[in-house]
Design a protein around this motif. Structure first.
Motif, PDB file in Angstrom:
ATOM      1  N   TYR A 215      41.114  42.537  34.507  1.00 22.63           N
ATOM      2  CA  TYR A 215      41.757  43.194  35.650  1.00 22.63           C
ATOM      3  C   TYR A 215      42.494  42.170  36.504  1.00 22.63           C
ATOM      4  N   TYR A 216      41.820  41.061  36.809  1.00 19.61           N
ATOM      5  CA  TYR A 216      42.447  40.047  37.661  1.00 19.61           C
ATOM      6  C   TYR A 216      43.665  39.422  36.977  1.00 19.61           C
ATOM      7  N   GLN A 217      43.566  39.212  35.654  1.00 22.07           N
ATOM      8  CA  GLN A 217      44.701  38.649  34.919  1.00 22.07           C
ATOM      9  C   GLN A 217      45.870  39.622  34.914  1.00 22.07           C
ATOM     10  N   LEU A 218      45.564  40.903  34.697  1.00 22.92           N
ATOM     11  CA  LEU A 218      46.618  41.916  34.682  1.00 22.92           C
ATOM     12  C   LEU A 218      47.264  42.033  36.057  1.00 22.92           C
ATOM     13  N   GLU A 219      46.454  41.976  37.092  1.00 19.92           N
ATOM     14  CA  GLU A 219      46.979  42.071  38.460  1.00 19.92           C
ATOM     15  C   GLU A 219      47.878  40.880  38.785  1.00 19.92           C
TER      16      GLU A 219
END
Length: 247
Positions: A215-219
């Protein structure tokens, strides 16, 4: 300083990790420590500790691996906890680095339940953070100024019980299980699936642990707005719905 055993919180969903570790720090005697293991950099928790208890938090990274971050937390002095009645989390950004402060706010917002309120304290109007909320979460939250004084702005951000977003109308176009694949391949599968989505479409994937680092990488890397929804959080089966939303 007493030796304490390591606490691995990776099996817990994110909100439960914060609750458990905040309770541990609350009960921690001066000069003592605990060590915990997380699956991503838990720096936002450091700001939450400091926001509630003041500058009494020793924070030492013992290990920084992609899936295993180990931190020793020490209470350096006694302190009175700030009143957090009526809010689910408190973030005082007045001594935070701008980049890390923003990361802490949106990391914590992603864990909030509907109806929860975050209190943000800043030394100037957090207009940049407000714009990010508007761009990414329009219709999902309420923003209200509680205090507007030189050197002290207090804002409440509440995740709405009922959202105006159209996430419920999004069509699931792909479902897959990443568990048979090595970690690097899992990242590729999720990012490739996201790239193939059109606005208004979603995919569902299954992992064997909380895939929050994805999630953090995608964000961080995606310019397309998206939503991330946990459908199930069983010990070896985490099911997540990822939606690409309209601009």
């Amino acid at each position: 300083m007493l030796q304490t055993e390591e606490l691995d919180v990776r099996s817990l969903i994110p909100i439960k990790r914060h609750e458990k570790l905040l309770k541990l720090f609350k009960e921690l005697p001066v000069g003592e420590s605990f060590v915990f293991i997380n699956d991503h950099d838990p720096k936002p928790l450091y700001y939450e500790f400091r926001s509630i208890y003041g500058d009494v938090v020793g924070w030492e990274y013992l290990q920084r691996d992609p899936e295993e971050w180990k931190v020793r937390v020490t209470r350096t002095q006694s302190s009175e906890a700030r009143d957090t009645e009526g809010v689910s989390t408190l973030l005082d950004l007045r001594k935070a680095d701008d980049k890390e402060g923003k990361y802490a706010v949106f990391h914590r917002y992603s864990m909030m339940l509907k109806g929860d309120t975050m209190e943000i304290i800043a030394d100037k109007d957090p207009e940049v953070i407000r714009k990010i909320f508007k761009n990414k979460f329009e219709g999902e939250y309420d923003w209200s100024y509680q205090k507007d004084l030189p050197g002290e702005y207090v804002v409440h951000v509440t995740k709405r019980e009922e959202s105006d977003s159209t996430a419920g109308d999004i069509t699931v176009v792909n479902k897959f299980d990443v568990r048979p694949h090595p970690p690097a391949k899992r990242h590729d599968l999720v990012f490739d699936a996201f790239d193939e989505l059109k606005p208004g479409e979603a995919f569902v994937f299954i992992n064997d642990h909380d895939p929050k680092p994805l999630y953090y990488q995608l964000e961080a890397e995606s310019e397309d707005p998206f939503k991330w929804e946990y459908l199930s959080t069983m010990p070896k089966e985490w099911t997540v719905k990822v939606m690409k939303t309209e601009e």
